[in-house]
Design a protein around this motif. Structure first.
Motif, PDB file in Angstrom:
ATOM      1  N   VAL A  22      -5.158  -0.197  10.044  1.00  0.00           N
ATOM      2  CA  VAL A  22      -5.172  -1.231  11.079  1.00  0.00           C
ATOM      3  C   VAL A  22      -6.623  -1.601  11.346  1.00  0.00           C
ATOM      4  N   THR A  23      -6.984  -2.839  11.040  1.00  0.00           N
ATOM      5  CA  THR A  23      -8.379  -3.261  11.141  1.00  0.00           C
ATOM      6  C   THR A  23      -8.694  -4.041  12.410  1.00  0.00           C
ATOM      7  N   ALA A  24      -7.682  -4.696  12.996  1.00  0.00           N
ATOM      8  CA  ALA A  24      -7.965  -5.571  14.140  1.00  0.00           C
ATOM      9  C   ALA A  24      -6.676  -5.975  14.832  1.00  0.00           C
ATOM     10  N   LEU A  25      -6.836  -6.451  16.061  1.00  0.00           N
ATOM     11  CA  LEU A  25      -5.741  -7.080  16.799  1.00  0.00           C
ATOM     12  C   LEU A  25      -6.135  -8.531  17.056  1.00  0.00           C
ATOM     13  N   LYS A  26      -5.346  -9.443  16.520  1.00  0.00           N
ATOM     14  CA  LYS A  26      -5.544 -10.857  16.826  1.00  0.00           C
ATOM     15  C   LYS A  26      -4.728 -11.150  18.078  1.00  0.00           C
TER      16      LYS A  26
END
Length: 195
Positions: A22-26
């Protein structure tokens, strides 16, 4: 007059890389109609020759500049451990049906493996603004590049009635106890069933 004083309907897209990390939350935050009207009137009455899209861009820049001082109003956990956030990327501010919508990506400093132990909350610690998952969309949480057996789910907050009563009498100038916003925050989770 009581807390909260503004509302945000939001959506989350969980960004997952090819290594299943998991790299990011948009995030997309849609301000409530009254808050949006106040913002729009302020932008329209400002001096200068800038177009409304240019003024919205400036508003987005101001929001993005303030978010790091408030932990991006975003808290991501792996089990009980809170993860370190990286920063904001690709933010935009637009009008949708007379509502201001601010969208951005907040990265994770050390992307963890996709796991059911991951969960997140978006909240204003002071509870001046309440964040609610957008119930006008079919999928308020989406996963990008996840295995087909995985999906996002919302666990709705269930605060103690005594806490609700105590916060409901705090007026706009009143101080809230530290951390009260978290008690009213929904939690986003990842669920994966066996293929």
């Amino acid at each position: 007059m009581a807390h909260p004083h503004g509302w945000v309907d939001y959506r989350i897209t969980v960004m997952i890389d090819d290594d299943q990390r998991v790299t990011a939350l948009k995030q997309s935050w849609k301000m409530d109609p009254f808050q949006s009207l106040t913002m729009i009137e302020g932008l329209e009455s400002a001096e200068g020759q800038e177009s409304m899209p240019e003024r919205l861009d400036a508003l987005g820049h101001e929001i993005a500049a303030n978010l790091p001082t408030q932990h991006y109003l975003t808290h991501v956990y792996d089990g009980d451990q809170e993860l370190v956030l990286g920063g904001i990327e690709d933010y935009t501010t637009q009008l949708h049906n007379d509502r201001v919508e601010f969208s951005f990506i907040v990265t994770l400093a050390s992307p963890p493996p996709l796991s059911e132990s991951l969960h997140w909350q978006v909240f204003d610690d002071s509870y001046f603004i309440e964040f609610l998952y957008d119930d006008q969309t079919e999928h308020p949480i989406e996963l990008v590049n996840a295995p087909p057996q995985c999906r996002g789910e919302v666990i709705h907050a269930d605060p103690d009635p005594a806490v609700v009563a105590s916060v409901s009498v705090i007026d706009v100038t009143g101080d809230t106890p530290d951390g009260v916003g978290r008690l009213f925050s929904d939690t986003g989770v990842i669920k994966c069933h066996d293929p």
